[in-house]
Design a protein around this motif. Structure first.
Motif, PDB file in Angstrom:
ATOM      1  N   ASN A 110     -11.248  11.711   8.365  1.00  0.00           N
ATOM      2  CA  ASN A 110     -11.135  10.959   7.112  1.00  0.00           C
ATOM      3  C   ASN A 110      -9.694  10.772   6.629  1.00  0.00           C
ATOM      4  O   ASN A 110      -9.462  10.434   5.479  1.00  0.00           O
ATOM      5  CB  ASN A 110     -11.996  11.577   6.008  1.00  0.00           C
ATOM      6  N   LYS A 111      -8.707  10.993   7.492  1.00  0.00           N
ATOM      7  CA  LYS A 111      -7.318  10.750   7.115  1.00  0.00           C
ATOM      8  C   LYS A 111      -7.126   9.254   6.910  1.00  0.00           C
ATOM      9  O   LYS A 111      -7.661   8.436   7.654  1.00  0.00           O
ATOM     10  CB  LYS A 111      -6.384  11.264   8.217  1.00  0.00           C
ATOM     11  N   GLY A 112      -6.353   8.879   5.887  1.00  0.00           N
ATOM     12  CA  GLY A 112      -6.138   7.480   5.563  1.00  0.00           C
ATOM     13  C   GLY A 112      -4.895   6.902   6.209  1.00  0.00           C
ATOM     14  O   GLY A 112      -3.884   7.593   6.363  1.00  0.00           O
ATOM     15  N   PHE A 113      -4.978   5.615   6.551  1.00  0.00           N
ATOM     16  CA  PHE A 113      -3.867   4.897   7.163  1.00  0.00           C
ATOM     17  C   PHE A 113      -3.725   3.532   6.533  1.00  0.00           C
ATOM     18  O   PHE A 113      -4.690   2.948   6.062  1.00  0.00           O
ATOM     19  CB  PHE A 113      -4.088   4.748   8.680  1.00  0.00           C
ATOM     20  N   ARG A 114      -2.522   3.016   6.540  1.00  0.00           N
ATOM     21  CA  ARG A 114      -2.255   1.719   5.935  1.00  0.00           C
ATOM     22  C   ARG A 114      -2.452   0.563   6.902  1.00  0.00           C
ATOM     23  O   ARG A 114      -2.500  -0.590   6.481  1.00  0.00           O
ATOM     24  CB  ARG A 114      -0.853   1.723   5.356  1.00  0.00           C
ATOM     25  N   SER A 115      -2.521   0.860   8.205  1.00  0.00           N
ATOM     26  CA  SER A 115      -2.733  -0.218   9.174  1.00  0.00           C
ATOM     27  C   SER A 115      -3.731   0.224  10.243  1.00  0.00           C
ATOM     28  O   SER A 115      -3.854   1.415  10.542  1.00  0.00           O
ATOM     29  CB  SER A 115      -1.415  -0.616   9.842  1.00  0.00           C
TER      30      SER A 115
ATOM     31  N   ALA B 290       0.832  -1.209   0.000  1.00  0.00           N
ATOM     32  CA  ALA B 290       0.000   0.000   0.000  1.00  0.00           C
ATOM     33  C   ALA B 290       0.861   1.251   0.000  1.00  0.00           C
ATOM     34  O   ALA B 290       0.459   2.288  -0.531  1.00  0.00           O
ATOM     35  CB  ALA B 290      -0.939  -0.002   1.203  1.00  0.00           C
ATOM     36  N   VAL B 291       2.067   1.174   0.566  1.00  0.00           N
ATOM     37  CA  VAL B 291       2.992   2.315   0.538  1.00  0.00           C
ATOM     38  C   VAL B 291       3.338   2.658  -0.907  1.00  0.00           C
ATOM     39  O   VAL B 291       3.328   3.825  -1.300  1.00  0.00           O
ATOM     40  CB  VAL B 291       4.282   1.994   1.332  1.00  0.00           C
ATOM     41  N   HIS B 292       3.634   1.651  -1.699  1.00  0.00           N
ATOM     42  CA  HIS B 292       3.984   1.862  -3.102  1.00  0.00           C
ATOM     43  C   HIS B 292       2.774   2.318  -3.936  1.00  0.00           C
ATOM     44  O   HIS B 292       2.921   3.139  -4.842  1.00  0.00           O
ATOM     45  CB  HIS B 292       4.556   0.582  -3.711  1.00  0.00           C
ATOM     46  N   GLU B 293       1.619   1.792  -3.612  1.00  0.00           N
ATOM     47  CA  GLU B 293       0.413   2.105  -4.379  1.00  0.00           C
ATOM     48  C   GLU B 293      -0.249   3.397  -3.939  1.00  0.00           C
ATOM     49  O   GLU B 293      -1.081   3.946  -4.651  1.00  0.00           O
ATOM     50  CB  GLU B 293      -0.588   0.953  -4.263  1.00  0.00           C
ATOM     51  N   GLY B 294       0.115   3.868  -2.753  1.00  0.00           N
ATOM     52  CA  GLY B 294      -0.510   5.078  -2.238  1.00  0.00           C
ATOM     53  C   GLY B 294      -1.950   4.850  -1.813  1.00  0.00           C
ATOM     54  O   GLY B 294      -2.742   5.784  -1.749  1.00  0.00           O
ATOM     55  N   THR B 295      -2.279   3.609  -1.512  1.00  0.00           N
ATOM     56  CA  THR B 295      -3.650   3.287  -1.107  1.00  0.00           C
ATOM     57  C   THR B 295      -3.738   3.168   0.411  1.00  0.00           C
ATOM     58  O   THR B 295      -2.765   2.842   1.075  1.00  0.00           O
ATOM     59  CB  THR B 295      -4.113   1.962  -1.738  1.00  0.00           C
ATOM     60  N   TYR B 296      -4.903   3.418   0.921  1.00  0.00           N
ATOM     61  CA  TYR B 296      -5.148   3.318   2.349  1.00  0.00           C
ATOM     62  C   TYR B 296      -6.336   2.401   2.578  1.00  0.00           C
ATOM     63  O   TYR B 296      -7.320   2.464   1.852  1.00  0.00           O
ATOM     64  CB  TYR B 296      -5.438   4.694   2.941  1.00  0.00           C
ATOM     65  N   ARG B 297      -6.233   1.568   3.607  1.00  0.00           N
ATOM     66  CA  ARG B 297      -7.310   0.622   3.916  1.00  0.00           C
ATOM     67  C   ARG B 297      -8.155   1.077   5.087  1.00  0.00           C
ATOM     68  O   ARG B 297      -9.266   0.598   5.275  1.00  0.00           O
ATOM     69  CB  ARG B 297      -6.712  -0.743   4.229  1.00  0.00           C
ATOM     70  N   PHE B 298      -7.623   1.987   5.911  1.00  0.00           N
ATOM     71  CA  PHE B 298      -8.302   2.400   7.136  1.00  0.00           C
ATOM     72  C   PHE B 298      -8.430   3.915   7.164  1.00  0.00           C
ATOM     73  O   PHE B 298      -7.469   4.620   6.827  1.00  0.00           O
ATOM     74  CB  PHE B 298      -7.518   1.906   8.357  1.00  0.00           C
TER      75      PHE B 298
END
Length: 80
Positions: free
Chosen positions: A32-37, A18-26
Motif C-alpha cells: 500500500n505504499k503510495g507513488f506519484r507515477s 502531487a509532490v507539493h500536495e503530498g498526494t499519491y495516485r498509485f
C-alpha cells in the motif's frame, strides 16, 4: 510550476503538483505504499516479486533493480 517555478513538461505537471500536495495516485497492491507515477510503482513492485530482470554481462548475477546492477558492477567489476 506556479508553486516552485520549476520547468516541468506539460504531461508531467499533474505528477509534479502531487509532490507539493503530498498526494499519491498509485498504490502498491502488496504494501500500500503510495507513488506519484505509474512507472515508479512498477519499479517498486519488482521488489515484491522473484523477478530479477537486470543481469550482469560479466558474471551470472541478476538484480531486481537497475541501480543494484550498477552498484554491483562498480563494486565487483570496477576494473572491467
Amino acid at each position: 510550476c506556479k508553486i516552485c517555478g520549476k520547468l516541468v513538461a506539460s504531461g508531467y505537471m499533474k505528477i509534479h503538483i502531487a509532490v507539493h500536495e503530498g498526494t499519491y495516485r498509485f498504490f502498491c497492491s502488496v504494501c500500500n505504499k503510495g507513488f506519484r507515477s505509474a512507472s515508479n510503482l512498477k519499479t517498486h513492485e519488482v521488489l515484491h516479486s522473484e523477478e530479477k530482470p537486470f543481469e550482469c554481462d560479466l558474471c551470472d548475477m541478476s538484480f531486481k533493480l537497475k541501480s543494484h546492477l550498477k552498484a554491483h558492477k562498480g563494486r565487483v567489476h570496477k576494473d572491467n
